[in-house]
Enzyme design. Structure first.
Site, PDB file in Angstrom:
ATOM      1  N   HIS A 311       0.842  -1.204   0.000  1.00 44.15           N
ATOM      2  CA  HIS A 311       0.000   0.000   0.000  1.00 44.15           C
ATOM      3  C   HIS A 311       0.875   1.251   0.000  1.00 44.15           C
ATOM      4  O   HIS A 311       0.754   2.093  -0.892  1.00 44.15           O
ATOM      5  CB  HIS A 311      -0.906  -0.031   1.226  1.00 44.15           C
ATOM      6  CG  HIS A 311      -1.930   1.056   1.295  1.00 44.15           C
ATOM      7  ND1 HIS A 311      -2.223   1.900   0.260  1.00 44.15           N
ATOM      8  CD2 HIS A 311      -2.765   1.423   2.299  1.00 44.15           C
ATOM      9  CE1 HIS A 311      -3.191   2.738   0.619  1.00 44.15           C
ATOM     10  NE2 HIS A 311      -3.525   2.493   1.843  1.00 44.15           N
ATOM     11  N   HIS A 350      -2.054  -0.957 -10.525  1.00 41.73           N
ATOM     12  CA  HIS A 350      -2.960  -0.460  -9.485  1.00 41.73           C
ATOM     13  C   HIS A 350      -4.174  -1.363  -9.442  1.00 41.73           C
ATOM     14  O   HIS A 350      -4.641  -1.838 -10.469  1.00 41.73           O
ATOM     15  CB  HIS A 350      -3.395   0.976  -9.801  1.00 41.73           C
ATOM     16  CG  HIS A 350      -3.975   1.665  -8.613  1.00 41.73           C
ATOM     17  ND1 HIS A 350      -5.291   1.525  -8.247  1.00 41.73           N
ATOM     18  CD2 HIS A 350      -3.425   2.481  -7.698  1.00 41.73           C
ATOM     19  CE1 HIS A 350      -5.519   2.241  -7.162  1.00 41.73           C
ATOM     20  NE2 HIS A 350      -4.411   2.820  -6.803  1.00 41.73           N
ATOM     21  N   ASP A 406       2.925   6.559  -7.140  1.00 47.34           N
ATOM     22  CA  ASP A 406       4.249   6.431  -6.511  1.00 47.34           C
ATOM     23  C   ASP A 406       5.415   6.551  -7.469  1.00 47.34           C
ATOM     24  O   ASP A 406       6.568   6.597  -7.041  1.00 47.34           O
ATOM     25  CB  ASP A 406       4.333   5.074  -5.784  1.00 47.34           C
ATOM     26  CG  ASP A 406       3.528   5.113  -4.497  1.00 47.34           C
ATOM     27  OD1 ASP A 406       2.607   4.287  -4.344  1.00 47.34           O
ATOM     28  OD2 ASP A 406       3.783   6.003  -3.682  1.00 47.34           O
TER      29      ASP A 406
HETATM   30  C1  SDX Z   1      -1.109   2.668  -3.785  1.00 43.31           C
HETATM   31  O1  SDX Z   1      -5.919   1.320  -3.233  1.00 43.31           O
HETATM   32  C2  SDX Z   1      -5.398   2.450  -3.498  1.00 43.31           C
HETATM   33  O2  SDX Z   1      -6.039   3.366  -3.956  1.00 43.31           O
HETATM   34  C3  SDX Z   1      -3.911   2.560  -3.168  1.00 43.31           C
HETATM   35  C4  SDX Z   1      -3.283   3.899  -3.496  1.00 43.31           C
HETATM   36  C5  SDX Z   1      -3.866   4.988  -2.656  1.00 43.31           C
HETATM   37  O3  SDX Z   1      -3.788   6.147  -3.081  1.00 43.31           O
HETATM   38  O4  SDX Z   1      -4.295   4.689  -1.518  1.00 43.31           O
HETATM   39  O5  SDX Z   1      -3.492   4.211  -4.855  1.00 43.31           O
HETATM   40  C6  SDX Z   1      -1.761   3.875  -3.212  1.00 43.31           C
HETATM   41  O6  SDX Z   1      -1.142   1.646  -3.156  1.00 43.31           O
HETATM   42  C7  SDX Z   1      -0.430   2.742  -5.122  1.00 43.31           C
HETATM   43  C8  SDX Z   1       0.212   1.374  -5.508  1.00 43.31           C
HETATM   44  C9  SDX Z   1       1.697   1.396  -5.060  1.00 43.31           C
HETATM   45  N1  SDX Z   1       2.296   0.037  -5.185  1.00 43.31           N
HETATM   46  C10 SDX Z   1       3.180  -0.262  -6.158  1.00 43.31           C
HETATM   47  O7  SDX Z   1       3.510   0.507  -7.066  1.00 43.31           O
HETATM   48  C11 SDX Z   1       3.778  -1.673  -6.045  1.00 43.31           C
HETATM   49  C12 SDX Z   1       3.771  -2.323  -7.438  1.00 43.31           C
HETATM   50  N2  SDX Z   1       2.400  -2.554  -7.831  1.00 43.31           N
HETATM   51  C13 SDX Z   1       1.873  -3.909  -7.645  1.00 43.31           C
HETATM   52  O8  SDX Z   1       2.225  -4.445  -6.374  1.00 43.31           O
HETATM   53  C14 SDX Z   1       0.397  -4.007  -8.011  1.00 43.31           C
HETATM   54  O9  SDX Z   1       0.211  -3.328  -9.166  1.00 43.31           O
HETATM   55  C15 SDX Z   1      -0.645  -3.565  -7.002  1.00 43.31           C
HETATM   56  C16 SDX Z   1      -0.547  -4.299  -5.729  1.00 43.31           C
HETATM   57  C17 SDX Z   1      -0.557  -2.112  -6.774  1.00 43.31           C
HETATM   58  C18 SDX Z   1      -2.013  -3.876  -7.616  1.00 43.31           C
HETATM   59  O10 SDX Z   1      -2.028  -5.205  -7.888  1.00 43.31           O
HETATM   60  P1  SDX Z   1      -3.388  -5.890  -8.447  1.00 43.31           P
HETATM   61  O11 SDX Z   1      -4.239  -4.967  -9.188  1.00 43.31           O
HETATM   62  O12 SDX Z   1      -3.968  -6.635  -7.331  1.00 43.31           O
HETATM   63  O13 SDX Z   1      -2.824  -6.719  -9.602  1.00 43.31           O
HETATM   64  P2  SDX Z   1      -2.346  -8.162  -9.479  1.00 43.31           P
HETATM   65  O14 SDX Z   1      -1.306  -8.234  -8.403  1.00 43.31           O
HETATM   66  O15 SDX Z   1      -3.526  -9.046  -9.397  1.00 43.31           O
HETATM   67  O16 SDX Z   1      -1.626  -8.264 -10.910  1.00 43.31           O
HETATM   68  C19 SDX Z   1      -2.395  -8.433 -12.116  1.00 43.31           C
HETATM   69  C20 SDX Z   1      -1.359  -8.791 -13.170  1.00 43.31           C
HETATM   70  C21 SDX Z   1      -0.376  -9.859 -12.672  1.00 43.31           C
HETATM   71  O17 SDX Z   1       0.131 -10.543 -13.813  1.00 43.31           O
HETATM   72  P3  SDX Z   1      -0.522 -12.051 -14.096  1.00 43.31           P
HETATM   73  O18 SDX Z   1      -0.356 -12.828 -12.797  1.00 43.31           O
HETATM   74  O19 SDX Z   1      -1.942 -11.799 -14.471  1.00 43.31           O
HETATM   75  O20 SDX Z   1       0.340 -12.595 -15.220  1.00 43.31           O
HETATM   76  O21 SDX Z   1      -0.568  -7.622 -13.452  1.00 43.31           O
HETATM   77  C22 SDX Z   1       0.771  -7.881 -13.079  1.00 43.31           C
HETATM   78  C23 SDX Z   1       0.767  -9.057 -12.124  1.00 43.31           C
HETATM   79  O22 SDX Z   1       1.994  -9.729 -12.154  1.00 43.31           O
HETATM   80  N3  SDX Z   1       1.258  -6.679 -12.373  1.00 43.31           N
HETATM   81  C24 SDX Z   1       2.475  -6.192 -12.581  1.00 43.31           C
HETATM   82  C25 SDX Z   1       2.542  -5.062 -11.738  1.00 43.31           C
HETATM   83  N4  SDX Z   1       1.379  -4.926 -11.071  1.00 43.31           N
HETATM   84  C26 SDX Z   1       0.577  -5.950 -11.479  1.00 43.31           C
HETATM   85  N5  SDX Z   1       3.507  -6.598 -13.363  1.00 43.31           N
HETATM   86  C27 SDX Z   1       4.635  -5.840 -13.311  1.00 43.31           C
HETATM   87  N6  SDX Z   1       4.776  -4.739 -12.530  1.00 43.31           N
HETATM   88  C28 SDX Z   1       3.754  -4.334 -11.750  1.00 43.31           C
HETATM   89  N7  SDX Z   1       3.890  -3.265 -10.975  1.00 43.31           N
END
Ligand code: SDX
Length: 470
Positions: A311, A350, A406
């Site tokens: 998060h 996201h 971020d």
């Molecule tokens: C915030 O909820 C909010 O509003 C949060 C926030 C706020 O203002 O409060 O917006 C703040 O949390 C911003 C997010 C900051 N975190 C990061 O940048 C960390 C990197 N991001 C990932 O951990 C991820 O994107 C999440 C956790 C943010 C979201 O994940 P999801 O939507 O649950 O997606 P998922 O994990 O189910 O992934 C879906 C697919 C997967 O590939 P497959 O398994 O389908 O093959 O997308 C891929 C993931 O591997 N994927 C990514 C990726 N994020 C998702 N691949 C590469 N890089 C990434 N960053």
């Protein structure tokens, strides 16, 4: 237009240019889904693990459109608020649902400034080894120490008196199957003893209501700044009542009064992080509030949830990632390697946005602006934009992976003299506005959060005494 905006119209122009480009790019991505008035509970929704898709409540505070990449606070587009408003005014808007009149705004700013005086709280906090603590743990402790002024109200005569509830709907077995009883529990306090203690200096110090919101919005920014100073081996700097919220935050962290550009960019970053739908930390705050705990515990829960790397903290990882890449010639090789290792690229993706995060659209030109003044940031910014091209080129279309809030915020904070380990605390300092606004709204029609779990365990197990167990 206030003095700050007059002096930083070039920043406003950057924001308006980014807003125009975003609106043109997303014109065809549909409109906003409106509920068309009050929600008729119970509502149907498909729920996945982690309450994905679950509808927990209705709200007028904010709206996130993941397809369009739009963010709205109380009906106002966040692009417009960044161009024309300030963090104090946006905090008022989130809390009260409308923009303040000039006199309301002056009173609100005065109350926030008065709540900056947290010297007693700081004395308590500094009796702990803050310099060796996780900054968010220190901030959370500080938020609870802020409560001290109201802890005397824990005596019975200030607690919500159960006799005051005029209507409540208890969870019952019947609720587990078919939602019965009144559509939603209505806890309305007709506080017999709504006492708002006015201090002799006229500061507003109610045991309940909006007082704790002001105390936490103003107090956490001063506490975060003090924690940064103590971690660097310096004493905290006294707040200045004559500075804006953003300027005072920077002043208390760096000891220098920020330039108009630095103040404005800090202010815009605080606006962008203030609220974001039912994200984990906002939901955590609301769950605690729904038990009729209090605002300090609720914000403490929000800080705790935001501390989790899924998060908060991605912007800190982004800066480390860009430093690890080191030079623009290494971007492609680094990215290909990351894809091979199935790594998640920090600052991208996201849960809600399957489009460009509108907050990143504003933070990008602001980071670039600082790049024009600082070679180190210019170098980092160049690597970031090349990496963005690689990620969006490979994952944008197929997996809807785009930069999130971020990706550019870290280098921007670094330019303002904020060290990476404090980035998430700055996020919390801003999000306290959204946390408190949504808690206050939810308590108007409170219902204790009590979701369910599908039991997949066994039944009828026979107890075996310890001596017979191998
Ligand atoms: C915030 O909820 C909010 O509003 C949060 C926030 C706020 O203002 O409060 O917006 C703040 O949390 C911003 C997010 C900051 N975190 C990061 O940048 C960390 C990197 N991001 C990932 O951990 C991820 O994107 C999440 C956790 C943010 C979201 O994940 P999801 O939507 O649950 O997606 P998922 O994990 O189910 O992934 C879906 C697919 C997967 O590939 P497959 O398994 O389908 O093959 O997308 C891929 C993931 O591997 N994927 C990514 C990726 N994020 C998702 N691949 C590469 N890089 C990434 N960053």
């Amino acid at each position: 237009m206030d003095q700050l905006h007059k002096k930083t119209q070039h920043i406003t122009k950057l924001i308006l240019k980014a807003s125009k480009a975003a609106r043109e790019e997303t014109r065809g991505d549909g409109g906003y889904a409106s509920s068309g008035g009050a929600v008729k509970w119970p509502v149907e929704c498909t729920v996945g693990p982690g309450l994905e898709g679950a509808i927990a409540c209705e709200s007028k505070v904010g709206y996130v459109n993941g397809v369009k990449g739009a963010l709205i606070y109380r009906g106002y587009d966040v692009f417009d608020l960044c161009a024309y408003s300030t963090f104090e005014e946006v905090s008022y808007l989130l809390l009260y649902g409308k923009l303040p009149t000039p006199s309301q705004f002056e009173i609100f700013k005065k109350k926030l400034a008065q709540h900056r005086n947290v010297s007693d709280t700081l004395r308590l906090l500094m009796s702990f080894p803050v310099e060796n603590m996780n900054p968010m743990a220190a901030l959370r402790m500080g938020a609870h120490f802020l409560r001290r002024e109201f802890s005397t109200i824990d005596q019975d005569d200030h607690k919500p008196d159960s006799g005051d509830f005029i209507g409540s709907d208890e969870d019952s077995i019947a609720m587990e199957t078919v939602p019965k009883g009144s559509k939603r529990a209505i806890y309305e306090f007709k506080r017999k003893k709504q006492r708002e203690r006015e201090r002799d200096d006229g500061t507003y110090n109610p045991a309940t209501g909006y007082g704790p919101c002001y105390s936490l919005i103003a107090g956490t920014s001063c506490l975060a700044a003090a924690i940064k100073r103590v971690r660097e081996g310096h004493l905290p700097i006294e707040p200045r009542m004559d500075l804006s919220h953003a300027a005072n935050l920077l002043y208390m962290m760096t000891g220098k009064e920020p330039s108009p550009e630095e103040e404005r960019i800090m202010d815009v970053a605080l606006i962008l992080h203030a609220d974001h739908g039912m994200n984990a930390s906002t939901f955590a705050s609301m769950v605690v509030a729904s038990t009729l705990s209090d605002m300090y515990f609720s914000v403490g829960a929000g800080i705790a949830a935001l501390n989790g790397p899924l998060h908060g903290g991605a912007n800190e990882q982004v800066v480390k990632m860009l430093e690890e890449i080191g030079k623009k010639e290494r971007v492609k090789a680094w990215f290909d390697e990351a894809m091979k290792e199935k790594k998640k690229i920090m600052g991208f993706g996201h849960r809600v946005y399957k489009a460009y995060d509108p907050r990143a659209r504003i933070l990008l030109p602001l980071a670039e602006f600082f790049g024009g003044k600082n070679d180190e940031i210019a170098h980092m910014f160049e690597i970031a934009t090349l990496l963005e091209k690689q990620v969006v080129g490979k994952l944008g279309k197929e997996k809807k992976i785009f930069p999130n809030v971020d990706f550019y915020s870290g280098m921007l904070y670094q330019s303002l003299g904020i060290p990476a380990e404090m980035f998430t605390s700055i996020f919390a300092v801003s999000r306290v506005s959204g946390w408190t606004a949504r808690v206050m709204e939810y308590l108007e029609n409170n219902r204790i959060f009590r979701p369910r779990a599908i039991y997949t365990g066994t039944f009828d197990e026979k107890y075996k005494p310890l001596r017979n167990r191998k």
